[in-house]
Design a protein around this motif. Structure first.
Motif: not given
Length: 357
Positions: A168-181
């Motif tokens: 499973t992957w998450v479309a990400a552009l920001s550090p907040e999204t990296y941490e969530m994923a």
């Protein structure tokens, strides 16, 4: 290093039947050529994209192929009841005999949110809740959840995916999204674009790796697919000339769909779209994007050199090629696929230690 194909499946002439037929033929050809994956994008209400339910297309691909992995890039989680999302994609995993790669995102086009009756200002909360529910239903025999938008009690999914852990992957552009994923044990997908230059992407990519290392991931687990517009021809000038019209259509269409393009303020969390796509017109031409390396439209030698450098710099393990952009001609797409498979991909595999194809 793995390479794949990415599809929005545009239909500039509104002939969706032809767009589907060309795409399915290209995917079969991709498997023959040795591409490892195909990824499908969800869009609604516009000929910019003609796959409103990419799981249906994924099921069709599953029946026409035997080895290639089939992914979403992305399934827009806020638009659908997450139980339905989990069911649909579990069926794809069963029908493909365990070949599903599940990429997710929260959407960005205002008109799509309006069609679905969803508030883009709530998209992050809707997305996080839906992702938790999909993963919970796939990972647990009986799953309960009590959130602001959805409540489940002792819910069992039928069918269940064949894979015990669906990638499973998450479309990400920001550090907040990296941490969530990272906290949820899923990985990220990214791409260079007008909101993220190639240099920004490299910095963000390495920053994401650090977040994942700190979360306990091992290096071999850090497969972050990078997506990019790609067209190859015998010469760079031919590649540019052959694809310029299709790219102009694609970029013009995209710029008319992003938040802020209608003159209304962008919803909270989407402000960077309006700024990123309101820049100088020259920034959106194919030649301008190629010069900035936001797209890879060139000859095989240049593409190979660029990709080998990118692979070494980022330890890149998976790259996806957006080749049928703007409804680019079927034969031209297949020629570009052949050049990639025969003159670029073997060097990438050899550099990664996998030997030449």
């Amino acid at each position: 290093m793995k390479t794949g194909l990415f599809y929005v499946c545009e239909s500039p002439d509104n002939d969706v039947k032809r767009a589907y037929a060309e795409m399915l033929d290209q995917v079969e050809y991709a498997e023959e050529l040795g591409f490892e994956s195909v990824w499908l994008a969800e869009h609604h209400g516009s000929n910019y994209g003609s796959m409103p339910r990419p799981a249906i297309m994924a099921a069709a691909i599953a029946q026409r192929t035997a080895r290639i992995r089939i992914g979403a890039m992305v399934s827009i989680l806020p638009f659908e009841n997450p139980v339905r999302t989990a069911e649909d994609w579990a069926m794809v995993d069963v029908l493909s005999e365990g070949r599903l790669d599940f990429g997710t995102g929260r959407g960005y086009q205002p008109r799509e949110f309006a069609m679905m009756g969803k508030d883009p200002a709530q998209s992050r909360e809707l997305y996080n809740e839906a992702l938790d529910i999909v993963l919970g239903l796939w990972r647990e025999d009986s799953f309960s959840y009590d959130g602001p938008f959805h409540q489940l009690e002792n819910t069992t999914l039928v069918p269940r995916p064949l894979q015990s852990q669906v990638p499973t992957w998450v479309a990400a552009l920001s550090p907040e999204t990296y941490e969530m994923a990272a906290a949820r044990g899923v990985r990220i997908i990214t791409q260079p674009n007008n909101r993220q230059t190639l240099e920004d992407l490299k910095k963000n990519y390495l920053a994401a790796e650090q977040v994942y290392f700190e979360s306990g991931f091992e290096r071999q687990d850090l497969e972050f697919p990078m997506n990019m517009v790609v067209h190859l021809a015998s010469s760079k000038s031919k590649a540019l000339e052959r694809s310029e019209r299709s790219f102009d259509w694609y970029m013009t269409k995209l710029r008319g769909l992003v938040p802020g393009s209608d003159g209304k303020p962008a919803a909270k969390g989407y402000e960077t779209y309006a700024a990123g796509y309101a820049a100088d017109e020259a920034k959106f031409s194919l030649r301008g994007q190629a010069e900035e390396r936001l797209v890879l439209v060139t000859d095989p030698d240049d593409a190979r050199e660029f990709m080998l450098a990118l692979q070494q710099e980022l330890d890149l393990k998976h790259f996806t090629c957006f080749m049928r952009f703007g409804g680019l001609g079927h034969d031209d797409v297949k020629e570009s696929m052949r050049l990639w498979a025969t003159e670029v991909a073997p060097a990438l595999r050899e550099a990664a230690g996998g030997g030449a194809a």
